[in-house]
Design an enzyme around this catalytic site. Sequence first.
Site, PDB file in Angstrom:
ATOM      1  N   ASP A  47       0.860  -1.187   0.000  1.00  0.00           N
ATOM      2  CA  ASP A  47       0.000   0.000   0.000  1.00  0.00           C
ATOM      3  C   ASP A  47       0.893   1.234   0.000  1.00  0.00           C
ATOM      4  OD1 ASP A  47      -2.229   1.904   0.641  1.00  0.00           O
ATOM      5  OD2 ASP A  47      -3.337   0.047   0.937  1.00  0.00           O
TER       6      ASP A  47
ATOM      7  N   HIS B   7       2.354   1.968  -3.172  1.00  0.00           N
ATOM      8  CA  HIS B   7       1.434   2.882  -3.850  1.00  0.00           C
ATOM      9  C   HIS B   7       1.918   4.324  -3.816  1.00  0.00           C
ATOM     10  CE1 HIS B   7      -2.244  -0.050  -3.346  1.00  0.00           C
ATOM     11  NE2 HIS B   7      -1.215  -0.582  -3.972  1.00  0.00           N
TER      12      HIS B   7
END
Length: 304
Positions: A160, A183
């Site tokens: 993430d 991310h």
Amino acid sequence: MVLFPQGIFMVAPVVLLGPCKGSMELRIQGTLLASRKLSDFLGIDHWITIQYVNGLLISGGGTLDGVGADGWPYNDCLQHPGSCKRLPATLRLDYVTQGHMDTITSLNSKNIHINLFACKDVLVSNVNILAPGNSPNTDGIHIGSSQNIYIVNTNISTGDDCVSVSSGSQYINVTGVQCGPCHGISIGSLGKDAGDTVSDLYVTHCRFLGTQNGVRIKTWADAKPGTVSRVSFEHLEIVNVANPMIIDQEYCPGGGCSTQVSSQVQISDVKFNDIRGSSATKEAVVLKCSQSVPLFWPTSSAGG
């Protein structure tokens, strides 16, 4: 001082609650293993939590192993938002001031690796954060309602956000961080609640390797009023990054957002400067801005 010497130690969920009479040191030289027992992590938001401490040092060169693969199958809140159960962050610092975390590895967290909430004057340096690129919601460092946070010379590889900054945070400095896979570095998402605000975020001399995003600001598509201001992304290297620079005010990952109202979060004074490298997509810069409170961008520039 709390010392974990060389060796492997099974540690159940624990809260170390201050205030203390003096400063506190947690020295981890060995490996701490999270419990694999379902009742020890399903529906629990922490593994190791430290609260209300003024003067905290976490160091030692050891490893926090969250044994994340046991929890990732239960990380289904996007698919079942009303019935999912929380999973633990590996390390939570709540209401910590004058803190320093140095030379620690966080491995395979079940959720967020390091969560800083209502902290002030905290330095995170020389930390390694590792989890597979497909591990869900394993943000490297999440910062909320905190001021004067410094993240330097740290390597983050997760499923993430590398670093995520949420509402109430101000004077956040991220320098010399290598991200990927992950991310990227994100503000938000903001606007679920009225009054969300982030200001004075400075990201510089960082490197992004094969990340889904580079640097990003995201607000909910139907966000309530809030602000993002005085943000600087400078001197960054990107290598095969899918979305190197993105402002997304139409964020709605699970669907169901109203299409009748645009985001009410006002974004202003954002600077992109000297961002160099390669994009994995044709669009290196994506600006999905609010129609009702347009981006106010007086000093921005983009480096190619």
